[in-house]
Design a protein around this motif. Structure first.
Motif, PDB file in Angstrom:
ATOM      1  N   UNK A   1       0.822  -1.211   0.000  1.00 13.70           N
ATOM      2  CA  UNK A   1       0.000   0.000   0.000  1.00 13.70           C
ATOM      3  C   UNK A   1       0.859   1.266   0.000  1.00 13.70           C
ATOM      4  N   UNK A   2       1.915   1.207   0.802  1.00 10.50           N
ATOM      5  CA  UNK A   2       2.789   2.382   0.881  1.00 10.50           C
ATOM      6  C   UNK A   2       3.465   2.654  -0.452  1.00 10.50           C
ATOM      7  N   UNK A   3       3.958   1.589  -1.098  1.00 14.42           N
ATOM      8  CA  UNK A   3       4.691   1.795  -2.359  1.00 14.42           C
ATOM      9  C   UNK A   3       3.784   2.384  -3.455  1.00 14.42           C
TER      10      UNK A   3
ATOM     11  N   UNK B   1      11.115  -0.158   1.468  1.00 18.91           N
ATOM     12  CA  UNK B   1      10.265   0.921   0.926  1.00 18.91           C
ATOM     13  C   UNK B   1      11.059   2.221   0.827  1.00 18.91           C
ATOM     14  N   UNK B   2      11.993   2.437   1.756  1.00 20.57           N
ATOM     15  CA  UNK B   2      12.791   3.657   1.696  1.00 20.57           C
ATOM     16  C   UNK B   2      13.680   3.662   0.441  1.00 20.57           C
ATOM     17  N   UNK B   3      14.185   2.447   0.102  1.00 22.89           N
ATOM     18  CA  UNK B   3      15.009   2.362  -1.097  1.00 22.89           C
ATOM     19  C   UNK B   3      14.188   2.676  -2.358  1.00 22.89           C
ATOM     20  N   UNK B   4      12.974   2.126  -2.383  1.00 19.84           N
ATOM     21  CA  UNK B   4      12.103   2.423  -3.528  1.00 19.84           C
ATOM     22  C   UNK B   4      11.830   3.928  -3.610  1.00 19.84           C
ATOM     23  N   UNK B   5      11.593   4.487  -2.450  1.00 22.47           N
ATOM     24  CA  UNK B   5      11.327   5.930  -2.424  1.00 22.47           C
ATOM     25  C   UNK B   5      12.502   6.718  -2.982  1.00 22.47           C
TER      26      UNK B   5
END
Lengths: 197, 764
Positions: B5-7, B36-40
């Motif tokens: 959901x976050x991504x 998720x931080x890396x994706x961000x």
């Protein structure tokens, strides 16, 4: 960006439109001059070639001229123009059986990259590296399908907000959001080598 | 909130499109989730890379490209003409100023005929013929070209003007860079125009082209263009500051469709005037359309509005050849438009032909020899003043009197704009003269005049600061034509306002001035004996005086000064006017006693130069002294040397066959002025044909009785001149009174009303 419908140093868009509809050709010239740069940047990235962009821009303004009397002011003039530009760009690519062309090939095509370059842009520390990076980014961008490339250009190049993109593309903001996210994820895969570099 | 959901929200989070609570939830999750931080961060880097692409500006000349593309599409949108309509479109007439276009047309017809025959033989179709573009297309073309011209004017350094090909010296009119076309280009273009059959062109104007190859003519500050495709004129557009000039420009390039627009104007009444934003152009062309027979007087009346009533009235008079009828029409017109009735007859232009008819009616016994028409004239009655406008070939100017005498045989002008602007030129010149506008003191008004009329009314180019008055240049006098050396001691003369000789009404004198000027121009100085009859006729036409005496009685026409006073035309006592010597040997000059008196304002012996109307006066030629102001009959008139401006007679110098043309400058200046005078000779074109330099207002003179100007405006043919003489009310009144009562000159002068006196009754 889109909200800047009236020039700070000229007549408002509505006034210009009224003049054009009444037959004032000069007013249309002012409209062209007011929006040509903003449209040019987006169109250039949408079609991936300055030569194609020149044709698309010309067609965009001609279509706008031909249909200006039908512009009802439901959206800003810029939004309306951009909608024409996007549709013209996509149509142009389809007609040309567009093959992705990496940025930087303008010179080979007799393009005018130098002519199009923003003179106000600062010189990169390493022009060669910047050119290579730009070429890769443009290649990745051009590899996207039309709808994804369009939202990326509108957001990340033109800095339109979701609502504006929604108005231009006439799609819900939720669609804008999801389409933009997917487009960025696809770009991320292509541009990852640049991250590592 | 789970990672998936976050991504899905990360892009919106980075774009700031999430609501604060949602954004906070994402931020909390990312802080706690490395994946998720890396994706961000990768998304952020992606955004940065895309956003870091160099900005593309608009291509150069986009606006001009857009303009051209709009026009191109309009052209392509023009429907093809049905086959049965094609001949009609191809046979549209176009006004012509000289027989040359007819020659070209004939030649073109022959060429086309041969071409069609050959094509038929080869089994290929003939030239395609299109209907003129729809009105919307023409309007668009007008807008786009006008846009381009305005842009060129607004941005002198921009290439728009160059792209349009508005090169050569005219480019400066638009502030555009010179986009000169070489001679070869112009030759090719002219050749193409010459062979065009559907829309003949008019010669006499330089023809340029835009980058699309469309024929473009620039007249003054106006422009006209014939938009073509495959040699067929699709439509014509014109615009600019001066309507008449724009119309001429359009006619120059055969923008025949524009004339058809004028027809449309009649149909649309006022609508199109607004749409075109060039009502003057439309009205001028509407008038041309009427003159060409494509519209009728009734059509003309329908376009009348309160704003253009004067012009329509003028044209009505021309068309009806009767002021009375025109006034009747106007009365009905005013009533139909809910306008107040006129207090009295409208002063308006009348056609020279009407005056001739009138003269014929009054003198049925008078023979009217037939002459080859070589010009036309108008008689204008306006505001109590009468104005004669003569437009003719330069070679025929000296015989214009004969043509006036046979006015019924005159060629009727097809160009009302010539008349209107010719007289306007005189009006403006007079105003400038009255205001004492001299070099270095040009007013904003005059600047506007020049802007409106372009070079047609431009001041002499070589005026020097502190030099002559702008229009102080008189027409040449007679004495200087004979022997310039005697002029320095002559008195100023030719005060038309004091003409009181019964047999010499002021208009006759004015007409004679015309003749003299004509003689000065004509290398042959051939003046026929009809001149005297002409003078009488003109006098009658102007003042309504019984000038029959003058007709056929040339001896009564004043031609020599009375005792003690110099002949008004500066002829030296005892000398024969040159025109008589050359053209009318059988008609001796009148004895000095028959000449009108009081034509001079200075006592004998005063070392003043002859008045401007004096034949052969030397002063106008290259004087280097300051302006000389003299007062004659209480009216100041400046006559000052004007360096760099040639006298009319110099126009013939190139041919070298006229004594007057080659006459030395009078007095002590003669020798020293030789070089300067040569420079003053109106410039001849490269061909050396002796055609005078284009210009208007260079030769202007004003006395109490009349103002006169001779011009070579650009809108005339190369070898044509226009001569305008306005007889002022004072002189008219004097002539009117003098003729029937045969009062002595002095007495008549005293009784003559001042200028601006009561208007004379219409002559018919």
């Amino acid at each position: 960006v889109i909200s800047r419908s009236a020039s700070e140093d000229g007549p408002a868009d509505g006034e210009l439109i009224a003049r054009v509809v009444k037959g004032d050709g000069v007013a249309f010239g002012l409209i062209v001059e007011r929006y040509q740069d903003r449209l040019a940047n987006a169109v250039c990235r949408l079609v991936g070639s300055t030569e194609d962009a020149r044709d698309v821009l010309q067609d965009t303004f001609v279509k706008a001229y031909e249909n200006l009397d039908g512009f009802r002011g439901g959206s800003s003039l810029y939004t309306w123009l951009f909608r024409i530009a996007v549709n013209t760009s996509l149509s142009h690519r389809r007609k040309r059986k567009w093959m992705p062309v990496a940025a930087g090939t303008d010179a080979e095509e007799g393009g005018t990259a130098r002519e199009w370059a923003d003179p106000s842009a600062p010189d990169p520390a390493d022009p060669l590296e910047a050119a290579e990076t730009g070429a890769l980014v443009q290649e990745a961008l051009s590899a996207l399908d039309d709808e994804h490339r369009t939202v990326v250009v509108l957001r990340d190049i033109q800095h339109c907000d979701y609502q504006e993109i929604s108005e231009i593309l006439e799609i819900p903001t939720g669609t804008v959001k999801s389409r933009l996210h997917r487009a960025r994820l696809m770009l991320r895969e292509k541009l990852r080598p640049l991250f590592r570099a | 909130m789970v990672c998936e959901q976050v991504r899905n929200e990360l892009s919106a989070y980075l774009d700031g499109e999430l609501a604060p609570p949602e954004a906070a939830a994402v931020r909390d999750h990312v802080d706690a989730c490395p994946e998720c931080r890396e994706v961000l961060e990768e998304l952020r880097a992606t955004i940065d890379l895309v956003g870091g692409l160099p900005c593309c500006g608009a291509p150069k000349h986009l606006a001009a490209d857009v303009q051209r593309e709009i026009e191109r599409r309009m052209i392509l949108a023009a429907p093809a003409a049905p086959a049965d309509e094609a001949p009609q479109e191809r046979s549209l007439p176009i006004r012509r100023a000289s027989p040359w276009p007819r020659v070209l047309a004939v030649a073109a017809t022959l060429v086309l005929g041969l071409g069609i025959g050959l094509l038929s033989y080869l089994g290929t179709p003939g030239p395609r013929v299109r209907q003129p573009a729809p009105r919307a297309a023409r309007e668009t073309a007008y807008e786009t070209y006008d846009l381009a011209f305005r842009q060129a004017a607004a941005r002198p350094d921009d290439a728009a003007g160059k792209d349009l090909g508005v090169g050569r010296d005219k480019a400066t009119l638009y502030g555009a860079k010179a986009g000169a076309k070489d001679g070869e280009h112009e030759e090719v273009l002219n050749e193409r125009l010459a062979t065009r059959t559907d829309a003949p062109v008019r010669t006499g104007q330089p023809v340029l082209s835009d980058t699309n190859g469309n024929a473009l003519a620039l007249v003054g500050g106006s422009w006209g263009m014939a938009v073509e495709e495959e040699g067929v004129v699709l439509h014509g557009v014109a615009g600019g500051g001066a309507a008449g000039a724009a119309a001429d420009a359009a006619a120059t390039v055969g923008a025949v469709a524009l004339a058809e627009d004028a027809r449309g104007t009649l149909d649309l009444q006022g609508d199109r005037l607004d749409v075109l934003a060039a009502p003057e152009v439309a009205l001028q062309l509407a008038m041309v359309s009427v003159m060409d027979g494509r519209a009728g007087v009734e059509d003309l009346k329908r376009i009348a509005t309160p704003d253009n009533l004067d012009r329509v009235a003028n044209q009505l008079v021309i068309e009806t050849e009767s002021r009375d009828r025109a006034n009747q029409d106007l009365t009905r017109l005013l009533g139909a438009n809910g306008m107040a009735p006129l207090d009295g007859p409208v002063d308006a232009w009348t056609h020279g032909r009407a005056g001739a008819v009138e003269a014929k009616l009054k003198r049925p016994e008078e023979p009217h020899p037939s002459h080859a028409p070589a010009g036309f004239y108008y008689v204008a009655h306006h505001d109590g003043e009468d104005t004669y406008v003569v437009v003719t070939d330069r070679d025929n100017l000296s015989r214009f009197g004969s043509q006036l005498a046979a006015a019924e045989d005159l060629t009727v002008s097809e160009r009302s704009s010539d008349l209107l602007r010719g007289v306007r030129g005189l009006q403006l010149a007079r105003r400038a003269h009255e205001q004492g506008i001299v070099d270095g003191q040009e007013t904003a008004e005059w600047d506007q005049v020049r802007a409106d009329e372009g070079e047609d009314l431009a001041l002499a180019p070589s005026l020097e600061k502190g030099g002559a008055s702008v229009f102080g240049r008189g027409v040449s006098g007679e004495a200087g034509r004979k022997e310039g050396a005697k002029e320095e001691t002559r008195e100023p003369k030719a005060d038309l306002g004091k003409v009181a000789e019964p047999s010499a009404p002021a208009p006759a004198v004015a007409a004679r001035k015309v003749s003299e000027e004509a003689s000065n121009l004509d290398e042959k100085a051939a003046v026929t004996g009809d001149e005297h009859r002409v003078q009488g006729e003109v006098g009658q036409a102007v003042a309504g005086a019984p000038a029959q005496e003058a007709l056929g009685q040339p001896a009564q026409v004043p031609a020599a000064p009375p005792p003690g006073a110099e002949e008004p035309l500066s002829q030296a006592p005892g000398e024969m006017p040159a025109q008589h010597e050359v053209g009318s040997p059988g008609k001796p000059a009148a004895p000095p006693s028959e000449a009108p008196q009081a034509l001079g304002g200075s006592p004998p012996g005063q070392a003043e130069k002859p008045r401007a109307l004096g034949r052969g006066e030397a002063e106008p030629l290259d004087g280097e002294g300051g302006a000389t102001e003299r007062r004659e009959n209480g009216r100041a008139a400046k006559f000052a040397p004007q360096k760099g401006v040639g006298a009319p007679r110099a126009a013939g110098a190139g041919r070298g066959s006229t004594p007057a043309a080659g006459a030395p400058v009078a007095g002590p200046r003669a020798g020293g002025e030789a070089e300067g005078r040569t420079a003053d000779v109106p410039r001849a074109p490269a061909g050396g044909s002796g055609v005078p330099a284009r210009g208007w207002g260079r030769w202007y003179v004003e006395t109490d009785g009349a103002v006169a100007a001779l011009g070579f405006p650009r809108w005339l043919g190369e070898n044509q001149v226009i001569l305008v003489i306005r007889v002022l009310p004072a002189a008219k009144e004097a002539a009117t009174k003098a003729a029937p009562e045969a009062k002595p000159a002095e007495a008549e002068v005293k009784e003559a009303p001042a200028e601006g006196g009561p208007k004379p009754a219409p002559s018919h």
